[in-house]
Design a protein around this motif. Sequence first.
Motif: not given
Length: 338
Positions: A176-186, A199-204
């Motif tokens: 669960s994250g809100s920063h696109p660059e951070g999500i890409a880094a993870v 990794v599965e990006i979750v919004t709920d």
Amino acid sequence: MTASTDRADELADDKSLRVLSTSDIAGIDITLTDVVDVVEQAYRTLADGQSDNPRKLTVKPADGHSVSYAMLGRDGVRNVVAIKTSYKHGLHEERDKQHYYTALTIYDDVTGLPVAMMDCGRIGSLRTPAVSALLARELAAPGARSALVIGTGTQGRLALPFLATTLPNLDRLMLSGSHPEGIAAVREQLRTYFPDRDVEIVTDLRAATADADVIVATAGGHTQAAVEASWLKPGALSILVGHGLAPSTLHEADRVIATSEAQMNVTGTDMADAEGKLPAVDAEFPPVLAGQSAGRTSATERIFAYNSGLVVTDIALGHRFAQLALAQGLGTKVALWQ
């Protein structure tokens, strides 16, 4: 006296300080398993009474724009003493506008000579998720299969690779994250260590929490994420590193474990109840890891774990990096005391 004897005498009294920069430390290869092993040894040594980890000192201005820490410790197996300092400025600003400096200075307690002074940024970025992974290994419910990481900053980016190292049976890794660059880094970090995993990006967040056996909250202070205790499934383990968990996850937990109760009382005040109080911990993690205290006592209890980090883990991992750096001839010698 021979030339070799002269050289040995010179080294035996070498008071120069080797400084290891950010780039020096960045160039050293170390596996996640090595990091976990070093951190685990540091905890076990502390639990056995061979090391010392006094309470950290903290100073913070009234307006809260900065925070500083000083931590002193001794590793009784490695026979080193070290001081770690940490300073963060701009706490009210976005992450890219903040200034953060941390350094570790290590001394050999056998020879009495300095070992090295180093940037501690990478040490911390490895040590903290390694501790979370050890907490997960020891405290997750039997058969845990899913993990949720909240936050994509420095601590969030290595949380999943370390969890996959200590809990290899995890088959659902959520973020669960809100920063696109951070999500890409993870995602990049996970694939670096586990090329076949994603990794599965979750919004709920609530729905993801309801399915997570392990939740690691690493978000920054500006996060809107706040997992409530009522969202947690029976047997869930919640690990707080930064932000992302509401106080209810602590106060309504069936069991509370902290790396250090004293440090939780210093740095965990944002989790206090309406009266400004924190609950007592049921056990500290070093003796749990060493088998001296109980960790999880039932498969269905919801456990809250507070990961504040202990300087003995920084010392052990920093010393390991210093050994690797010295073997490679890295760093700059400074005649500070000459």
